[in-house]
Design a protein around this motif. Structure first.
Motif, PDB file in Angstrom:
ATOM      1  N   ARG A  18     -18.408  64.205  58.457  1.00  0.00           N
ATOM      2  CA  ARG A  18     -18.623  65.652  58.283  1.00  0.00           C
ATOM      3  C   ARG A  18     -17.984  66.137  56.984  1.00  0.00           C
ATOM      4  NH1 ARG A  18     -19.180  65.541  64.154  1.00  0.00           N
ATOM      5  NH2 ARG A  18     -17.050  64.876  64.542  1.00  0.00           N
ATOM      6  N   ASN A  19     -16.790  65.629  56.687  1.00  0.00           N
ATOM      7  CA  ASN A  19     -16.118  66.015  55.437  1.00  0.00           C
ATOM      8  C   ASN A  19     -16.949  65.597  54.232  1.00  0.00           C
ATOM      9  OD1 ASN A  19     -12.571  65.580  56.395  1.00  0.00           O
ATOM     10  ND2 ASN A  19     -14.050  67.147  56.889  1.00  0.00           N
ATOM     11  N   LYS A  20     -17.553  64.398  54.333  1.00  0.00           N
ATOM     12  CA  LYS A  20     -18.379  63.912  53.210  1.00  0.00           C
ATOM     13  C   LYS A  20     -19.594  64.816  53.006  1.00  0.00           C
ATOM     14  CE  LYS A  20     -17.635  58.946  52.874  1.00  0.00           C
ATOM     15  NZ  LYS A  20     -18.028  57.771  53.639  1.00  0.00           N
ATOM     16  N   LEU A  30     -17.625  76.920  51.432  1.00  0.00           N
ATOM     17  CA  LEU A  30     -16.846  75.974  52.230  1.00  0.00           C
ATOM     18  C   LEU A  30     -17.004  76.316  53.717  1.00  0.00           C
ATOM     19  CD1 LEU A  30     -13.633  76.051  50.017  1.00  0.00           C
ATOM     20  CD2 LEU A  30     -15.518  74.432  49.910  1.00  0.00           C
ATOM     21  N   GLN A  31     -16.868  75.301  54.554  1.00  0.00           N
ATOM     22  CA  GLN A  31     -16.899  75.522  56.002  1.00  0.00           C
ATOM     23  C   GLN A  31     -15.539  76.060  56.403  1.00  0.00           C
ATOM     24  OE1 GLN A  31     -19.594  74.956  57.934  1.00  0.00           O
ATOM     25  NE2 GLN A  31     -20.719  74.262  56.133  1.00  0.00           N
ATOM     26  N   VAL A  32     -15.505  77.284  56.895  1.00  0.00           N
ATOM     27  CA  VAL A  32     -14.216  77.895  57.213  1.00  0.00           C
ATOM     28  C   VAL A  32     -14.343  78.728  58.490  1.00  0.00           C
ATOM     29  CG1 VAL A  32     -14.678  79.836  55.609  1.00  0.00           C
ATOM     30  CG2 VAL A  32     -12.317  79.291  56.251  1.00  0.00           C
ATOM     31  N   ALA A  41     -14.218  68.974  63.455  1.00  0.00           N
ATOM     32  CA  ALA A  41     -15.595  69.431  63.215  1.00  0.00           C
ATOM     33  C   ALA A  41     -15.848  69.695  61.727  1.00  0.00           C
ATOM     34  CB  ALA A  41     -15.870  70.684  64.036  1.00  0.00           C
ATOM     35  N   GLY A  42     -14.832  69.524  60.908  1.00  0.00           N
ATOM     36  CA  GLY A  42     -15.009  69.620  59.455  1.00  0.00           C
ATOM     37  C   GLY A  42     -14.667  70.968  58.847  1.00  0.00           C
ATOM     38  N   HIS A  46     -15.920  68.550  51.246  1.00  0.00           N
ATOM     39  CA  HIS A  46     -14.514  68.963  51.183  1.00  0.00           C
ATOM     40  C   HIS A  46     -13.781  68.497  52.434  1.00  0.00           C
ATOM     41  CE1 HIS A  46     -14.825  72.319  54.093  1.00  0.00           C
ATOM     42  NE2 HIS A  46     -15.991  72.594  53.541  1.00  0.00           N
ATOM     43  N   LYS A  47     -12.463  68.483  52.310  1.00  0.00           N
ATOM     44  CA  LYS A  47     -11.634  68.072  53.441  1.00  0.00           C
ATOM     45  C   LYS A  47     -11.515  69.224  54.440  1.00  0.00           C
ATOM     46  CE  LYS A  47      -8.775  64.876  50.825  1.00  0.00           C
ATOM     47  NZ  LYS A  47      -7.452  64.625  50.258  1.00  0.00           N
ATOM     48  N   SER A  48     -11.063  68.902  55.618  1.00  0.00           N
ATOM     49  CA  SER A  48     -10.773  69.944  56.603  1.00  0.00           C
ATOM     50  C   SER A  48      -9.283  69.871  56.939  1.00  0.00           C
ATOM     51  CB  SER A  48     -11.640  69.748  57.848  1.00  0.00           C
ATOM     52  OG  SER A  48     -11.598  68.408  58.300  1.00  0.00           O
TER      53      SER A  48
END
Ligand code: PPS
Ligand code: ADP
Length: 195
Positions: free
Chosen positions: A17-19, A54-56, A96-97, A23-25
């Motif tokens: 998921r990070n890939k 970004l996923q936030v 979940a990333g 970005h990292k979580s």
């Protein structure tokens, strides 16, 4: 019964998921007195990171204490359990990333150590929202300090319950010296340099 629980290995991992997200979580954990500015700053950081695609996701008192942690109060034990569950939820979001933002008083060093241990030290960034009790009381955003001073609320952090400041936070925001926008910049710069 835990002896009958067998963990199933899923093919997709956090790493996958990070890939895909590029970005990292991790957890961005805000601690500070009530009214110090945790939610205000956390909210703006979330908006800023979202704008950067970004996923936030943010966890805060409203979605937690009225939901999963309904029924927990503000004794030392209830706060520890409140924060334990929040840390477990945050860990799931990290898996979940998501860059997971958490804004909780989390008053004791041992409360935050527990969170760090659950989430994992490498995925935990501590943000100390440092505002004097005098200023929080002057702001009294929710009118709770007045009630606590009048004895209508017991165990209120800073009044008749302790707040232990972080000794070596990753990010230290002194809200009586910097604006919300400056605080947000400090935090996003830190994250952009680190991740
Ligand atoms: N006794 C007492 N002490 C501190 N705070 C109190 C208390 N009673 C109610 N409130 C309101 O609840 C919010 C703090 O909840 P948290 O879940 O962040 O607290 S803790 O981390 O479990 O200590 C806190 O919200 P914030 O102002 O957002 O920090 C208060 O509005
Ligand atoms: N530099 C600052 N940083 C954050 N909040 C500030 C600042 N200056 C004034 N404030 C005000 O202080 C209050 C903080 O409230 P809030 O974010 O709800 O605190 P908390 O979530 O820590 O209880 C808000 O009304 C906010 O507008």
């Amino acid at each position: 019964m835990s002896e009958n629980i067998v963990i199933h290995d899923y093919d997709l991992s956090r790493n996958d998921r990070n890939k895909r997200n590029h970005h990292k979580s991790f957890v961005l954990w805000f601690t500070g007195l009530s009214g110090s500015g945790k939610s205000t700053i956390a909210n703006q950081v979330e908006v800023e990171l979202f704008k950067q695609n970004l996923q936030v996701y943010s966890l805060d008192g409203d979605n937690i204490r009225s939901g999963i942690n309904k029924g927990l109060g503000f004794t030392k034990e209830d706060r520890l359990e409140n924060l334990r569950r929040i840390a477990e939820v945050a860990k799931l979001f990290v898996d979940a990333g998501h860059i997971t933002i958490a804004a909780f008083v989390s008053p004791l060093i041992s409360d935050r150590e527990q969170v760090k241990n659950i989430v994992g030290q490498a995925d935990f960034i501590e943000v100390f929202v440092d505002t004097s009790l005098e200023e929080c009381e002057r702001r009294d955003v929710k009118g709770l300090y007045k009630k606590a001073r009048a004895g209508e609320i017991k165990n209120f952090t800073g009044i008749d319950a302790p707040y232990e400041a972080p000794i070596n936070p990753d990010i230290h925001i002194k809200t009586e010296q910097v604006s919300v926008a400056e605080a947000v910049k400090t935090i996003t710069n830190y994250l952009n340099n680190k991740f």
